[in-house]
Design a protein around this motif. Structure first.
Motif, PDB file in Angstrom:
ATOM      1  N   THR A  68       0.811  -1.226   0.000  1.00  0.00           N
ATOM      2  CA  THR A  68       0.000   0.000   0.000  1.00  0.00           C
ATOM      3  C   THR A  68       0.841   1.271   0.000  1.00  0.00           C
ATOM      4  O   THR A  68       0.325   2.349  -0.299  1.00  0.00           O
ATOM      5  N   VAL A  81       2.575   5.265  -6.949  1.00  0.00           N
ATOM      6  CA  VAL A  81       1.841   5.187  -8.213  1.00  0.00           C
ATOM      7  C   VAL A  81       2.047   6.502  -8.945  1.00  0.00           C
ATOM      8  O   VAL A  81       1.702   7.563  -8.425  1.00  0.00           O
ATOM      9  N   LEU A 101      -1.570  -0.789 -11.632  1.00  0.00           N
ATOM     10  CA  LEU A 101      -2.571  -1.323 -10.713  1.00  0.00           C
ATOM     11  C   LEU A 101      -2.690  -2.827 -10.902  1.00  0.00           C
ATOM     12  O   LEU A 101      -2.269  -3.379 -11.913  1.00  0.00           O
ATOM     13  N   ASP A 140      -5.698  -4.142  -5.948  1.00  0.00           N
ATOM     14  CA  ASP A 140      -6.295  -2.807  -5.851  1.00  0.00           C
ATOM     15  C   ASP A 140      -7.812  -2.857  -6.020  1.00  0.00           C
ATOM     16  O   ASP A 140      -8.534  -2.033  -5.464  1.00  0.00           O
ATOM     17  N   ASN A 144       1.533   7.455  -2.761  1.00  0.00           N
ATOM     18  CA  ASN A 144       1.570   6.041  -2.418  1.00  0.00           C
ATOM     19  C   ASN A 144       0.227   5.429  -2.810  1.00  0.00           C
ATOM     20  O   ASN A 144      -0.761   6.130  -3.028  1.00  0.00           O
ATOM     21  N   ARG A 145       0.196   4.121  -2.926  1.00  0.00           N
ATOM     22  CA  ARG A 145      -0.947   3.419  -3.508  1.00  0.00           C
ATOM     23  C   ARG A 145      -2.251   3.677  -2.743  1.00  0.00           C
ATOM     24  O   ARG A 145      -3.301   3.903  -3.347  1.00  0.00           O
TER      25      ARG A 145
END
Length: 314
Positions: free
Chosen positions: A28, A32, A59, A63, A86-87
């Motif tokens: 997580t 990205v 992704l 996700d 961040n994700r």
């Protein structure tokens, strides 16, 4: 089962759980890369993840499950605010954020060149990139963006802006064409756009548009050059008065004093009224028109009468 074996089994499960927790926490926080604004497509979470992956976002199926827990993303433009998150923050933005919208108005008759210059100034964008992406996405060299008011997200990129404006315009053109002709053919519609753009430049008001359209039709049928000043208001010449010198020296296909037939391209953005006039011109015998003191046009079917209107106007 012995107490020792049970204790070992529990420890093993705890270790696996700890590894999964650490792995998930690490996942997580992975970055990205994104644009400051992006368009979230309509559809299920699976469809959204698939489409964003096709657009180059890193992704995965994980996700999808994270988004299920966080909530259904709303379709539309999302203001990410940063090019690298961040994700978990990226996914949170998909479900909660909306972009600040800005109003963009393309005035009927304006040329692509001047409109793109305005966009570059107002949105701090690169004109050359706007022009490149316009040519990439538009089906028409001019009038590929319908004259209307649009709302676009602040911070939108050149690529996304041109894609949005040309796509929305093409949907509008297709809707009108299918309603009238039952189909949407680009070659046929190009001629409609060319005629409509001339009508847009020449007409003093919407009421005159079908009559201007009839003059275009009548002159073309007789093999006469259109001889209309408005066709010379193309590109950077959008707001420059057409002079005898300009008529004499301009060698482009837009000079309908020198070249018969329609120009090869529209000369500016068109309104719905201009499109309607091009699709359904009035039925007249008019071949000439001259602007009078009231700012509208006098129409005639003979050159002799036209000469009188010229003298009267002067």
């Amino acid at each position: 089962m012995s107490v020792l074996r049970t204790s070992t089994w529990i420890t093993w499960i705890e270790n696996i759980a700890l590894v999964l927790i650490i792995t998930f926490a690490f996942y997580t926080t992975l970055p990205v890369k994104t644009t400051k604004t992006l368009l979230v497509p309509q559809g299920s979470i699976t469809h959204i993840i698939t489409q964003l992956t096709k657009q180059g976002y890193a992704l995965s199926g994980i996700d999808k499950y994270l988004l299920v827990l966080m909530g259904q993303p709303q379709s539309g433009w999302v203001n990410i605010g940063s090019t690298e998150l961040n994700r978990i923050d990226f996914l949170y933005k998909l479900t909660t954020a909306k972009a600040k919208m800005e109003q963009v108005t393309l005035i009927p008759g304006e040329t692509k060149e001047l409109f793109l210059e305005m966009l570059a100034d107002d949105f701090q964008l690169n004109y050359l990139k706007l022009n490149t992406y316009y040519n990439t996405f538009s089906k028409y060299p001019e009038a590929g963006i319908y004259a209307d008011t649009y709302y676009v997200p602040y911070g939108i990129s050149e690529k996304h802006l041109m894609y949005f404006l040309t796509t929305e315009s093409d949907k509008k053109y297709a809707e009108i064409s299918k309603k009238v002709y039952g189909t949407y053919r680009e070659k046929q519609w190009l001629n409609i756009l060319i005629s409509a753009s001339i009508i847009q430049k020449e007409a003093a008001n919407a009421n005159e548009m079908p009559i201007i359209a009839s003059v275009i039709v009548n002159r073309l049928k007789k093999g006469m050059p259109l001889q209309m000043d408005g066709t010379l208001n193309y590109g950077k010449y959008s707001h420059i008065k057409v002079t005898p010198e300009r008529i004499k020296n301009d060698t482009s296909r837009f000079n309908t004093y020198k070249h018969k037939g329609l120009p090869y391209s529209p000369i500016g953005a068109v309104s719905l009224d201009a499109l309607k006039a091009a699709i359904k011109p009035a039925k007249t015998s008019y071949l000439y028109f001259m602007k009078n003191a009231q700012g509208v046009h006098d129409f005639t079917d003979s050159y002799k009468k036209h000469r009188k209107n010229i003298k009267k106007a002067r």
